[in-house]
Scaffold this motif. Structure first.
Motif, PDB file in Angstrom:
ATOM      1  N   LEU A  82       0.799  -1.218   0.000  1.00 59.00           N
ATOM      2  CA  LEU A  82       0.000   0.000   0.000  1.00 59.00           C
ATOM      3  C   LEU A  82       0.840   1.280   0.000  1.00 59.00           C
ATOM      4  CD1 LEU A  82      -2.572  -1.204   2.676  1.00 59.00           C
ATOM      5  CD2 LEU A  82      -2.746  -1.381   0.180  1.00 59.00           C
ATOM      6  N   ALA A  83       2.146   1.168   0.099  1.00 65.32           N
ATOM      7  CA  ALA A  83       3.025   2.343   0.114  1.00 65.32           C
ATOM      8  C   ALA A  83       4.046   2.229  -1.005  1.00 65.32           C
ATOM      9  CB  ALA A  83       3.722   2.470   1.459  1.00 65.32           C
ATOM     10  N   LYS A  84       4.621   3.344  -1.352  1.00 67.53           N
ATOM     11  CA  LYS A  84       5.641   3.384  -2.384  1.00 67.53           C
ATOM     12  C   LYS A  84       6.961   3.875  -1.795  1.00 67.53           C
ATOM     13  CE  LYS A  84       2.378   4.487  -6.122  1.00 67.53           C
ATOM     14  NZ  LYS A  84       2.055   5.469  -7.195  1.00 67.53           N
ATOM     15  N   GLN A  85       8.043   3.413  -2.377  1.00 66.98           N
ATOM     16  CA  GLN A  85       9.358   3.867  -1.930  1.00 66.98           C
ATOM     17  C   GLN A  85       9.502   5.359  -2.201  1.00 66.98           C
ATOM     18  OE1 GLN A  85      12.528   1.123  -2.665  1.00 66.98           O
ATOM     19  NE2 GLN A  85      14.050   2.756  -2.890  1.00 66.98           N
ATOM     20  N   VAL A  95       0.940   0.123   5.235  1.00 67.16           N
ATOM     21  CA  VAL A  95       2.070  -0.172   4.360  1.00 67.16           C
ATOM     22  C   VAL A  95       1.848  -1.473   3.585  1.00 67.16           C
ATOM     23  CG1 VAL A  95       4.553  -0.629   4.272  1.00 67.16           C
ATOM     24  CG2 VAL A  95       3.665   1.055   5.874  1.00 67.16           C
ATOM     25  N   LEU A  96       1.380  -2.510   4.303  1.00 61.93           N
ATOM     26  CA  LEU A  96       1.156  -3.817   3.684  1.00 61.93           C
ATOM     27  C   LEU A  96      -0.149  -4.420   4.184  1.00 61.93           C
ATOM     28  CD1 LEU A  96       4.637  -5.554   4.270  1.00 61.93           C
ATOM     29  CD2 LEU A  96       3.897  -4.409   2.174  1.00 61.93           C
ATOM     30  N   LYS A  97      -0.663  -5.354   3.383  1.00 64.62           N
ATOM     31  CA  LYS A  97      -1.730  -6.241   3.840  1.00 64.62           C
ATOM     32  C   LYS A  97      -1.187  -7.659   3.842  1.00 64.62           C
ATOM     33  CE  LYS A  97      -5.929  -3.719   2.497  1.00 64.62           C
ATOM     34  NZ  LYS A  97      -7.171  -3.772   1.671  1.00 64.62           N
ATOM     35  N   LEU A 118      11.439  -0.794   0.623  1.00 64.13           N
ATOM     36  CA  LEU A 118      10.343  -1.760   0.751  1.00 64.13           C
ATOM     37  C   LEU A 118      10.919  -3.151   0.514  1.00 64.13           C
ATOM     38  CD1 LEU A 118       7.322  -0.041  -1.044  1.00 64.13           C
ATOM     39  CD2 LEU A 118       7.424  -0.767   1.360  1.00 64.13           C
ATOM     40  N   ALA A 119      10.870  -3.970   1.546  1.00 68.33           N
ATOM     41  CA  ALA A 119      11.500  -5.286   1.461  1.00 68.33           C
ATOM     42  C   ALA A 119      10.502  -6.404   1.194  1.00 68.33           C
ATOM     43  CB  ALA A 119      12.261  -5.576   2.758  1.00 68.33           C
ATOM     44  N   ALA A 120       9.201  -6.107   1.114  1.00 63.94           N
ATOM     45  CA  ALA A 120       8.177  -7.135   0.901  1.00 63.94           C
ATOM     46  C   ALA A 120       7.503  -6.931  -0.456  1.00 63.94           C
ATOM     47  CB  ALA A 120       7.143  -7.084   2.010  1.00 63.94           C
ATOM     48  N   GLN A 121       7.113  -8.035  -1.076  1.00 65.59           N
ATOM     49  CA  GLN A 121       6.434  -8.004  -2.363  1.00 65.59           C
ATOM     50  C   GLN A 121       5.142  -8.817  -2.286  1.00 65.59           C
ATOM     51  OE1 GLN A 121       9.274  -9.568  -5.149  1.00 65.59           O
ATOM     52  NE2 GLN A 121      10.594  -7.746  -5.059  1.00 65.59           N
ATOM     53  N   VAL A 132      10.011  -5.537   6.821  1.00 66.36           N
ATOM     54  CA  VAL A 132       9.236  -5.315   5.602  1.00 66.36           C
ATOM     55  C   VAL A 132       9.502  -3.951   4.982  1.00 66.36           C
ATOM     56  CG1 VAL A 132       7.408  -6.900   6.301  1.00 66.36           C
ATOM     57  CG2 VAL A 132       7.247  -4.482   6.933  1.00 66.36           C
ATOM     58  N   ALA A 133      10.029  -3.011   5.748  1.00 65.81           N
ATOM     59  CA  ALA A 133      10.310  -1.679   5.206  1.00 65.81           C
ATOM     60  C   ALA A 133      11.254  -0.930   6.139  1.00 65.81           C
ATOM     61  CB  ALA A 133       9.023  -0.883   5.023  1.00 65.81           C
ATOM     62  N   ALA A 134      11.916   0.086   5.566  1.00 67.24           N
ATOM     63  CA  ALA A 134      12.711   1.023   6.349  1.00 67.24           C
ATOM     64  C   ALA A 134      12.102   2.399   6.168  1.00 67.24           C
ATOM     65  CB  ALA A 134      14.164   1.020   5.906  1.00 67.24           C
ATOM     66  N   VAL A 135      11.848   3.088   7.276  1.00 67.30           N
ATOM     67  CA  VAL A 135      11.163   4.380   7.247  1.00 67.30           C
ATOM     68  C   VAL A 135      12.052   5.419   7.919  1.00 67.30           C
ATOM     69  CG1 VAL A 135       9.087   5.660   7.864  1.00 67.30           C
ATOM     70  CG2 VAL A 135       8.935   3.209   7.355  1.00 67.30           C
TER      71      VAL A 135
END
Length: 268
Positions: A82-85, A95-97, A118-121, A132-135
């Motif tokens: 649900l988010a973009k880099q 961010v994810l479902k 974004l580390a998840a696909q 799953v992500a770095a913010v």
């Protein structure tokens, strides 16, 4: 016999007392004068002068509060990203479902910031606690950048407050645009571990990279502002690069250390 005749002739001839005695040639006096002046100047400099030294270490441009790694609270399969880099998100933003045995769960941000990784696909199976992500913690688009220089711990004590720093930015051609200017804002005296660097930067690879030569000390550098440059920061060239800098850009920092008096080198 010849030597005896010469000795007798020398005794019979009067001494040439009326001739001036030449102690040194004019060139000799010049060399002597220059030598004395140089030695005097060296003595004065040794007593009152100082030697400036620098230390170079890897650095990275970030916003002041660093980043955090977003981890999944559940295990399951990613059904939507649900988010973009590069996107800036508010706190608790989706961010994810993730589909689990109990149903679908939404993974949300912990604090406001910008998604740097974004580390998840979609379709990926993840476990509980998976990264799953770095913010990056940045609330506004115009928040200033800082540089964090990871200096060997042995040099930390000699870094003066507000020391000048030159930053060679990897994405900027140095010969054309020069180096980025800054000053030391603070020095963290606690040696950094791979885990602490990862927690601050949100990147485990950087945590390993910055500690491969030992546990460094983090030096926070405030970038000098430059209203006339496109980047908004001061460079050694007049204009700097024709683009803005982004966070998580690698660099090399050269920090001017405390001046040392050369006379101290002679003391035990």
């Amino acid at each position: 016999m010849q030597f005896r005749q010469q000795a007798l002739a020398k005794l019979q001839s009067p001494e040439e007392l009326d001739l001036p005695v030449r102690f040194a040639r004019p060139q000799g006096w010049l060399v002597l004068s220059v030598t004395v002046v140089v030695m005097a100047a060296a003595s004065v400099w040794a007593a009152t002068g100082s030697v400036a030294s620098t230390v170079s270490a890897p650095a990275i441009l970030t916003h002041g509060q660093g980043s955090y790694v977003l981890q999944s609270p559940v295990a399951g399969q990613v059904t939507a990203v649900l988010a973009k880099q590069g996107q800036r998100l508010d706190a608790k933003a989706p961010v994810l479902k993730v589909r689990t045995e109990q149903g679908e769960t939404v993974v949300r941000t912990v604090a406001p910031g910008r998604v740097t990784t974004l580390a998840a696909q979609i379709g990926q199976i993840i476990s509980t606690g998976a990264n799953v992500a770095a913010v990056e913690k940045v609330a506004k688009a115009d928040d200033p950048l800082y540089a964090t220089v990871y200096v060997p711990a042995d040099n930390a004590a000699t870094i003066p407050k507000d020391a000048s720093v030159d930053l060679t930015v990897q994405s900027v051609p140095t010969q054309q645009y020069g180096v980025l200017r800054g000053h030391v804002k603070s020095v963290d005296r606690t040696p950094q571990t791979p885990q602490s660097i990862t927690a601050f930067l949100g990147d485990s690879q950087l945590g390993e990279q910055f500690t491969k030569e030992g546990r460094p000390v983090a030096v926070l550098v405030r970038l000098d502002s430059g209203s006339a440059t496109k980047s908004g920061y001061e460079w050694s060239s007049q204009d700097g690069p024709p683009f803005r800098l982004t966070s998580m850009t690698m660099a090399t920092g050269s920090i001017r250390m405390a001046d040392q008096r050369p006379i101290d080198w002679l003391l035990p």
